[in-house]
Write a protein that holds these residues in place. Structure first.
Motif, mmCIF file in Angstrom:
data_model
loop_
_atom_site.group_PDB
_atom_site.id
_atom_site.type_symbol
_atom_site.label_atom_id
_atom_site.label_comp_id
_atom_site.label_asym_id
_atom_site.label_seq_id
_atom_site.Cartn_x
_atom_site.Cartn_y
_atom_site.Cartn_z
ATOM 1 N N ASP A 38 0.821 -1.209 0.000
ATOM 2 C CA ASP A 38 0.000 0.000 0.000
ATOM 3 C C ASP A 38 0.859 1.266 0.000
ATOM 4 O OD1 ASP A 38 -2.356 -1.490 0.006
ATOM 5 O OD2 ASP A 38 -2.581 -1.389 2.185
ATOM 6 N N LEU A 39 1.916 1.269 0.794
ATOM 7 C CA LEU A 39 2.824 2.412 0.842
ATOM 8 C C LEU A 39 3.476 2.645 -0.518
ATOM 9 C CD1 LEU A 39 4.352 4.561 2.543
ATOM 10 C CD2 LEU A 39 6.017 2.780 3.053
ATOM 11 N N THR A 40 3.932 1.586 -1.144
ATOM 12 C CA THR A 40 4.574 1.695 -2.458
ATOM 13 C C THR A 40 3.608 2.252 -3.496
ATOM 14 O OG1 THR A 40 6.065 -0.130 -1.932
ATOM 15 C CG2 THR A 40 5.773 0.389 -4.269
ATOM 16 N N ARG A 41 2.395 1.749 -3.508
ATOM 17 C CA ARG A 41 1.396 2.258 -4.467
ATOM 18 C C ARG A 41 1.180 3.749 -4.291
ATOM 19 N NH1 ARG A 41 -3.672 -0.970 -3.655
ATOM 20 N NH2 ARG A 41 -4.530 0.956 -4.436
ATOM 21 N N GLY A 42 1.103 4.208 -3.030
ATOM 22 C CA GLY A 42 0.897 5.629 -2.783
ATOM 23 C C GLY A 42 2.060 6.479 -3.258
ATOM 24 N N LEU A 43 3.280 6.019 -2.994
ATOM 25 C CA LEU A 43 4.456 6.777 -3.430
ATOM 26 C C LEU A 43 4.580 6.790 -4.952
ATOM 27 C CD1 LEU A 43 6.997 5.618 -0.716
ATOM 28 C CD2 LEU A 43 6.001 7.903 -0.962
ATOM 29 N N LEU A 44 4.231 5.695 -5.602
ATOM 30 C CA LEU A 44 4.305 5.640 -7.061
ATOM 31 C C LEU A 44 3.264 6.526 -7.728
ATOM 32 C CD1 LEU A 44 5.078 1.857 -7.642
ATOM 33 C CD2 LEU A 44 6.622 3.806 -7.955
ATOM 34 N N ARG A 45 2.151 6.778 -7.060
ATOM 35 C CA ARG A 45 1.156 7.716 -7.606
ATOM 36 C C ARG A 45 1.727 9.122 -7.666
ATOM 37 N NH1 ARG A 45 -2.834 4.588 -4.918
ATOM 38 N NH2 ARG A 45 -2.683 5.874 -3.050
ATOM 39 N N GLN A 46 2.602 9.467 -6.715
ATOM 40 C CA GLN A 46 3.198 10.798 -6.697
ATOM 41 C C GLN A 46 4.342 10.921 -7.691
ATOM 42 O OE1 GLN A 46 4.252 11.938 -2.695
ATOM 43 N NE2 GLN A 46 2.422 10.983 -1.891
ATOM 44 N N ASP A 47 5.111 9.853 -7.850
ATOM 45 C CA ASP A 47 6.259 9.855 -8.767
ATOM 46 C C ASP A 47 6.418 8.421 -9.275
ATOM 47 O OD1 ASP A 47 8.699 9.839 -10.080
ATOM 48 O OD2 ASP A 47 9.797 10.851 -8.473
ATOM 49 N N PRO A 48 5.939 8.143 -10.487
ATOM 50 C CA PRO A 48 5.941 6.770 -10.999
ATOM 51 C C PRO A 48 7.331 6.150 -11.141
ATOM 52 C CG PRO A 48 4.726 8.236 -12.483
ATOM 53 C CD PRO A 48 5.309 9.073 -11.402
ATOM 54 N N ARG A 49 8.377 6.953 -11.058
ATOM 55 C CA ARG A 49 9.738 6.400 -11.184
ATOM 56 C C ARG A 49 10.425 6.236 -9.834
ATOM 57 N NH1 ARG A 49 13.260 9.196 -15.222
ATOM 58 N NH2 ARG A 49 12.769 11.012 -13.966
ATOM 59 N N THR A 50 9.693 6.436 -8.754
ATOM 60 C CA THR A 50 10.236 6.231 -7.412
ATOM 61 C C THR A 50 10.557 4.762 -7.202
ATOM 62 O OG1 THR A 50 9.033 8.077 -6.457
ATOM 63 C CG2 THR A 50 9.664 6.339 -4.940
ATOM 64 N N LEU A 69 7.448 5.002 10.879
ATOM 65 C CA LEU A 69 8.289 4.453 9.809
ATOM 66 C C LEU A 69 9.343 5.435 9.336
ATOM 67 C CD1 LEU A 69 5.626 2.854 7.417
ATOM 68 C CD2 LEU A 69 6.909 1.734 9.251
ATOM 69 N N GLN A 70 10.431 4.859 8.860
ATOM 70 C CA GLN A 70 11.385 5.561 8.016
ATOM 71 C C GLN A 70 11.399 4.802 6.699
ATOM 72 O OE1 GLN A 70 15.134 6.912 9.411
ATOM 73 N NE2 GLN A 70 14.403 7.124 11.509
ATOM 74 N N VAL A 71 11.179 5.539 5.617
ATOM 75 C CA VAL A 71 11.104 4.941 4.289
ATOM 76 C C VAL A 71 12.248 5.516 3.462
ATOM 77 C CG1 VAL A 71 9.653 4.559 2.266
ATOM 78 C CG2 VAL A 71 8.582 4.811 4.523
ATOM 79 N N TYR A 72 13.063 4.625 2.928
ATOM 80 C CA TYR A 72 14.219 5.032 2.113
ATOM 81 C C TYR A 72 13.846 4.850 0.658
ATOM 82 C CZ TYR A 72 16.489 4.794 6.618
ATOM 83 O OH TYR A 72 16.812 5.002 7.938
ATOM 84 N N VAL A 73 13.859 5.953 -0.087
ATOM 85 C CA VAL A 73 13.437 5.925 -1.487
ATOM 86 C C VAL A 73 14.487 6.598 -2.365
ATOM 87 C CG1 VAL A 73 10.984 5.990 -0.862
ATOM 88 C CG2 VAL A 73 12.154 8.119 -1.403
ATOM 89 N N ARG A 74 14.384 6.288 -3.633
ATOM 90 C CA ARG A 74 15.125 7.009 -4.670
ATOM 91 C C ARG A 74 14.046 7.598 -5.572
ATOM 92 N NH1 ARG A 74 20.185 6.839 -5.451
ATOM 93 N NH2 ARG A 74 20.460 4.825 -4.436
ATOM 94 N N ASP A 75 14.040 8.939 -5.681
ATOM 95 C CA ASP A 75 12.991 9.576 -6.477
ATOM 96 C C ASP A 75 13.261 9.382 -7.968
ATOM 97 O OD1 ASP A 75 14.832 11.558 -7.304
ATOM 98 O OD2 ASP A 75 14.065 13.053 -5.900
ATOM 99 N N GLY A 76 12.322 9.853 -8.775
ATOM 100 C CA GLY A 76 12.418 9.666 -10.222
ATOM 101 C C GLY A 76 13.646 10.297 -10.852
ATOM 102 N N ALA A 77 14.256 11.271 -10.179
ATOM 103 C CA ALA A 77 15.476 11.913 -10.672
ATOM 104 C C ALA A 77 16.732 11.206 -10.154
ATOM 105 C CB ALA A 77 15.488 13.386 -10.265
#
Length: 121
Positions: free
Chosen positions: A33-45, A77-85
């Motif tokens: 669910d968390l991943t789906r939400g983050l991908l809605r904001q930036d599909p390349r996350t 939570l702490q969520v470690y991501v790499r944004d689309g850039a």
């Protein structure tokens, strides 16, 4: 979750029976669910890791017969991501599931993310 993000600090499902209403593997549900939400904001996350920073907070509500019909479960939570850039970030916040009318045909589960901080790493 084979091939998914690294997961840390989540209590084993068998130690948190209060989360049975989310299914047998609440961590996979949460990360999905968390991943789906983050991908809605930036599909390349891409999600690299998720750390549960402490004990989840549970807030059950019982009906007049003593049966739990509403339940909130909040995870720090702490969520470690790499944004689309391609930039790495550490997102700190709280992920909450809200179950209502549990155990009835009108049962519903919603969720939301409260971002407390975002820090480039």
């Amino acid at each position: 979750m084979t091939g998914g993000p690294e997961l840390y600090g989540f209590p084993p499902p068998e130690t948190v029976p209060d989360l049975r209403w989310l299914g047998p593997d609440y961590v996979s549900v949460l990360v999905y669910d968390l991943t789906r939400g983050l991908l809605r904001q930036d599909p390349r996350t891409s999600i690299m890791g998720v750390r549960c920073d402490g004990e989840p907070r549970f807030d059950p509500s019982v009906d007049t017969t003593g049966v739990i019909r509403a339940h909130d479960a909040c995870f720090p939570l702490q969520v470690y991501v790499r944004d689309g850039a391609g930039r790495p970030w550490r997102l700190s916040g709280r992920w909450t599931y809200s179950g209502r009318e549990l155990g009835t045909s009108a049962a519903s589960i919603t969720h939301f993310w409260q971002l407390l901080s975002a820090e480039g790493v």
